[in-house]
Design an enzyme around this catalytic site. Structure first.
Site, PDB file in Angstrom:
ATOM      1  N   LYS A  56       0.816  -1.208   0.000  1.00 51.47           N
ATOM      2  CA  LYS A  56       0.000   0.000   0.000  1.00 51.47           C
ATOM      3  C   LYS A  56       0.855   1.265   0.000  1.00 51.47           C
ATOM      4  CE  LYS A  56      -4.266  -1.965   1.768  1.00 51.47           C
ATOM      5  NZ  LYS A  56      -3.828  -3.353   2.073  1.00 51.47           N
TER       6      LYS A  56
HETATM    7  C1  PLP Z   1      -4.456  -4.443   1.381  1.00 53.82           C
HETATM    8  C2  PLP Z   1      -3.722  -5.727   1.261  1.00 53.82           C
HETATM    9  C3  PLP Z   1      -4.129  -6.743   0.373  1.00 53.82           C
HETATM   10  C4  PLP Z   1      -5.376  -6.640  -0.464  1.00 53.82           C
HETATM   11  O1  PLP Z   1      -5.261  -5.690  -1.500  1.00 53.82           O
HETATM   12  P1  PLP Z   1      -6.572  -5.111  -2.206  1.00 53.82           P
HETATM   13  O2  PLP Z   1      -6.087  -3.998  -3.052  1.00 53.82           O
HETATM   14  O3  PLP Z   1      -7.461  -4.623  -1.082  1.00 53.82           O
HETATM   15  O4  PLP Z   1      -7.189  -6.220  -2.978  1.00 53.82           O
HETATM   16  C5  PLP Z   1      -3.352  -7.887   0.275  1.00 53.82           C
HETATM   17  N1  PLP Z   1      -2.246  -8.047   1.040  1.00 53.82           N
HETATM   18  C6  PLP Z   1      -1.836  -7.110   1.920  1.00 53.82           C
HETATM   19  C7  PLP Z   1      -0.629  -7.368   2.736  1.00 53.82           C
HETATM   20  C8  PLP Z   1      -2.545  -5.918   2.063  1.00 53.82           C
HETATM   21  O5  PLP Z   1      -2.131  -4.985   2.946  1.00 53.82           O
END
Ligand code: PLP
Length: 470
Positions: free
Chosen positions: A113
């Site tokens: 993220k």
């Molecule tokens: C947020 C997250 C996801 C999921 O991603 P999306 O964009 O919500 O599908 C998967 N793995 C980790 C470690 C995350 O922080």
């Protein structure tokens, strides 16, 4: 490039107009009015670009109301070796021939993220300064998103972050990561309650329209188009790193929760990137896997969401999914809105007809899911075979990638977090802790800055009002 709501309301808006907004006023999500396409010469030129150059090029297709020199400066400030700990920003790691990890988790909070959120921090600061405006971000977190937001917004002018988290319920590592921030514009509020109490408080504050307007309250959730667009970049980066020429195809495996990451892959494919499969992986919360296997979308009630060992994928309603369905119904807002009305009244909708199944297949999506036992098994297998430790979310993706791999087509598994963030599960799988990257060894010993408060909406409003006047 203008943006419209998936439900058809309102007038088309420019990128900076939707940048600080959440949902469209009609309850839909903003999408580009049409998809741009990258021509062959540009795709060739992109092959030798640095990450920042690539980001400026890709984002340039979606952002027409910021001068390109300014956009260039913003991405150069965002995508640095200091912040992401490598020149490649998202380095590709070969496990074996045609099988890779695309490492997205070397940013400050050790999860993918950061890649988009760090850009958001810079573009928010830029846009707020241009407008002489302020933004007070109010959020609730059980870990990942909140820390990524705080690390992106720390020290940014015009922005404050008020982040609610359940008091003494996050892991020691996550707590330390957030609470050790000493920046004056970051407010960590530990609420006596559980995550849902925090989220309810955010909803209650946001429902008070006059308070919201007066205090310039906003959010940074995963439906923000700038986050989606910034995630498109690493699909290009990974493609070029895994191929020699643009007539080759690759597949991506994506551990999915809110459908933001894999939806960015869908956009990359719409732009013309030669992607064969987009492999969607879920954990026990397999609503999206069920949809791609059956054509029936039936989100669970929040009480039915399992708490799993890949917690960032424990989601019932994937917020970006509506954007993909909009494409499946040929971008017809009336049909899209009708589906969501059906969803509200019956709890599901049905796109299982042959015509829809063909469209889903043509979009490259395939899916699978993984259980706790399979997650542990995958972590063990990857360690035994490649001496590489992967985190539980990445393991969900890897497991489904193996099922969907095809000879001669490179498969890129997106690494969405570093294993150090989930040491409990790593210990369960491997009998030892995951290594921490340098600089994170003693994070729990750092001084912490936070305030404990009751789950009281009036109190949080008073707190925000007291800390936004200067
Ligand atoms: C947020 C997250 C996801 C999921 O991603 P999306 O964009 O919500 O599908 C998967 N793995 C980790 C470690 C995350 O922080």
């Amino acid at each position: 490039m203008n943006y419209v709501s998936t439900r058809g309301g309102g007038q088309p808006l420019g990128f900076t107009d939707i940048l600080l907004e959440g949902l469209a006023p009609d309850g839909g999500l903003y999408v580009p009015q049409s998809y741009p396409s990258v021509d062959a010469a540009t795709l060739q030129a992109m092959r030798c670009m640095s990450y920042a150059e690539l980001a400026a090029t890709v984002l340039g297709y979606f952002i027409h109301d910021i001068p390109s020199a300014d956009l260039r400066t913003l991405v150069e400030r965002t995508y640095t070796k200091v912040v992401f700990r490598s020149d490649d920003i998202t380095p590709l790691h070969a496990l074996e021939k045609d099988f890779y990890l695309l490492r997205l988790s070397n940013g400050p909070t050790l999860a993918f993220k950061d890649v988009a959120m760090q850009f958001l921090g810079h573009i928010f600061e830029y846009t707020l300064a241009k407008r002489g405006a302020q933004l007070n971000i109010l959020g609730a977190t059980s870990g990942d998103t909140g820390s990524a937001a705080e690390y992106a917004m720390r020290g940014k002018r015009g922005v404050r972050v008020f982040m609610l988290s359940p008091h003494q319920r996050m892991s020691a590592f996550q707590t330390a990561q957030m609470f050790s921030l000493q920046d004056a514009n970051i407010f960590n509020l530990a609420v006596r309650g559980v995550f849902d109490d925090c989220q309810d408080m955010v909803k209650a504050v946001s429902a008070d329209a006059s308070f919201k307007a007066q205090q310039h309250i906003g959010t940074v959730n995963s439906i923000n188009w700038a986050r989606v667009a910034a995630q498109v970049v690493y699909y290009f980066k990974g493609y070029f790193a895994a191929t020699q020429s643009n007539d080759q195809y690759v597949s991506f495996a994506v551990p999915s929760g809110n459908f933001g990451n894999i939806y960015a892959g869908h956009i990359a494919r719409q732009l013309g990137l030669p992607i064969r499969k987009l492999v969607l992986a879920t954990n026990e919360n397999n609503v999206l896997d069920e949809f791609f296997r059956t054509g029936i979308y039936r989100p669970r009630r929040s009480q039915e969401v399992h708490a799993t060992s890949s917690p960032s994928m424990d989601i019932s309603k994937a917020s970006n999914f509506e954007r993909y369905v909009y494409d499946l119904v040929d971008r017809d807002p009336q049909r899209l809105a009708a589906l969501w009305r059906t969803l509200e009244t019956t709890g599901h909708f049905d796109l299982s007809s042959a015509a829809y199944r063909d469209k889903m297949a043509a979009s490259g999506f395939v899916s699978g899911c993984s259980t706790h036992a399979q997650r542990l098994q995958t972590i063990r297998e990857v360690y035994a075979r490649y001496q590489t430790v992967i985190d539980p979310h990445t393991a969900d993706g890897y497991k489904v990638a193996l099922e969907q791999r095809e000879p001669g087509i490179p498969m890129l598994c997106l690494e969405t977090a570093l294993p150090a963030k989930f040491s409990e599960t790593i210990r369960e799988a491997l009998g030892r802790d995951a290594d921490r990257p340098s600089g994170y060894e003693n994070i729990e010993a750092l001084a912490q800055r936070f305030e404990v408060m009751d789950a009281d909406v009036a109190a949080i409003k008073t707190y925000i009002a007291a800390h936004t006047s200067d």
